[in-house]
Design a protein around this motif. Structure first.
Motif, PDB file in Angstrom:
ATOM      1  N   PRO A   1     -13.100 -13.132  54.879  1.00  0.00           N
ATOM      2  CA  PRO A   1     -11.942 -12.898  55.760  1.00  0.00           C
ATOM      3  C   PRO A   1     -11.897 -13.770  57.013  1.00  0.00           C
ATOM      4  CG  PRO A   1     -13.088 -10.836  55.280  1.00  0.00           C
ATOM      5  CD  PRO A   1     -13.898 -11.930  54.679  1.00  0.00           C
ATOM      6  N   SER A   2     -13.002 -14.379  57.391  1.00  0.00           N
ATOM      7  CA  SER A   2     -13.002 -15.197  58.605  1.00  0.00           C
ATOM      8  C   SER A   2     -12.326 -16.552  58.412  1.00  0.00           C
ATOM      9  CB  SER A   2     -14.434 -15.398  59.100  1.00  0.00           C
ATOM     10  OG  SER A   2     -15.194 -16.094  58.124  1.00  0.00           O
ATOM     11  N   VAL A   3     -12.028 -16.910  57.170  1.00  0.00           N
ATOM     12  CA  VAL A   3     -11.353 -18.172  56.855  1.00  0.00           C
ATOM     13  C   VAL A   3      -9.955 -17.836  56.339  1.00  0.00           C
ATOM     14  CG1 VAL A   3     -11.399 -20.237  55.406  1.00  0.00           C
ATOM     15  CG2 VAL A   3     -13.547 -19.275  56.283  1.00  0.00           C
ATOM     16  N   LEU A   4      -8.922 -18.363  57.008  1.00  0.00           N
ATOM     17  CA  LEU A   4      -7.548 -18.058  56.610  1.00  0.00           C
ATOM     18  C   LEU A   4      -7.084 -18.927  55.455  1.00  0.00           C
ATOM     19  CD1 LEU A   4      -5.938 -17.625  60.148  1.00  0.00           C
ATOM     20  CD2 LEU A   4      -7.109 -15.932  58.716  1.00  0.00           C
ATOM     21  N   GLY A   5      -7.585 -20.144  55.399  1.00  0.00           N
ATOM     22  CA  GLY A   5      -7.217 -21.063  54.338  1.00  0.00           C
ATOM     23  C   GLY A   5      -8.127 -22.272  54.377  1.00  0.00           C
ATOM     24  N   PHE A   6      -8.085 -23.072  53.332  1.00  0.00           N
ATOM     25  CA  PHE A   6      -8.878 -24.298  53.314  1.00  0.00           C
ATOM     26  C   PHE A   6      -8.337 -25.246  52.259  1.00  0.00           C
ATOM     27  CE2 PHE A   6     -10.976 -21.700  50.132  1.00  0.00           C
ATOM     28  CZ  PHE A   6     -11.352 -22.595  49.134  1.00  0.00           C
ATOM     29  N   VAL A   7      -8.774 -26.492  52.359  1.00  0.00           N
ATOM     30  CA  VAL A   7      -8.507 -27.504  51.339  1.00  0.00           C
ATOM     31  C   VAL A   7      -9.846 -28.121  50.964  1.00  0.00           C
ATOM     32  CG1 VAL A   7      -6.146 -28.023  52.056  1.00  0.00           C
ATOM     33  CG2 VAL A   7      -8.035 -29.284  53.070  1.00  0.00           C
ATOM     34  N   ARG A   8      -9.908 -28.631  49.742  1.00  0.00           N
ATOM     35  CA  ARG A   8     -11.119 -29.315  49.267  1.00  0.00           C
ATOM     36  C   ARG A   8     -10.860 -30.812  49.232  1.00  0.00           C
ATOM     37  NH1 ARG A   8     -12.235 -25.059  44.525  1.00  0.00           N
ATOM     38  NH2 ARG A   8     -13.636 -23.704  45.685  1.00  0.00           N
TER      39      ARG A   8
END
Length: 135
Positions: A37-44
């Motif tokens: 939950p501490s990460v809202l979104g990401f890209v690789r």
């Protein structure tokens, strides 16, 4: 939980706004996935997929959903455009969000909470017409 149509409509608006502002665009896809939950979104690296976390997303009121998704997708879209520096992405996100939604918006408050405090202080000092000082 939003349907996948909602994030794609937000992505299309983000892409239009960024293109209008910077003249740059990138093809991107959205995936809704649960993770910490501490990460809202990401890209690789090497992918054009924006992963949006469904865990915090599920707690966002329907009335704030568009602005929440806009902030998360904009942030990750800027990374896809090649801005690797996290502080710079957060600063640009706050600028674009303020122009689009205004300072009293949910999106502004979310972006402000994610921004580096030094950038927030500098932006506030510029609004007041005073040069920043370090003490």
């Amino acid at each position: 939980m939003p349907t996948l149509e909602t994030p794609y409509s937000v992505l299309n608006e983000v892409a239009r706004d960024v293109l209008r502002r910077s003249g740059k665009s990138v093809k991107a896809e959205i995936e809704l996935v649960p993770f910490t939950p501490s990460v809202l979104g990401f890209v690789r690296a090497g992918q054009n997929v924006i992963y949006v976390n469904t865990v915090p997303l599920s707690g966002i009121p329907q009335s704030d959903l568009f602005e929440y998704l806009y902030v998360v997708i904009l942030h990750e879209y800027l990374h896809l455009l090649g801005i690797a520096d996290e502080r710079e992405v957060r600063r640009v996100t706050l600028e674009i969000v303020d122009e689009k939604f205004g300072e009293g918006s949910f999106a502004h408050n979310l972006s402000l909470n994610l921004a580096d405090p030094r950038d927030v202080m500098l932006m506030e000092s510029w609004k007041m017409g005073k040069p920043h000082t370090y003490m």
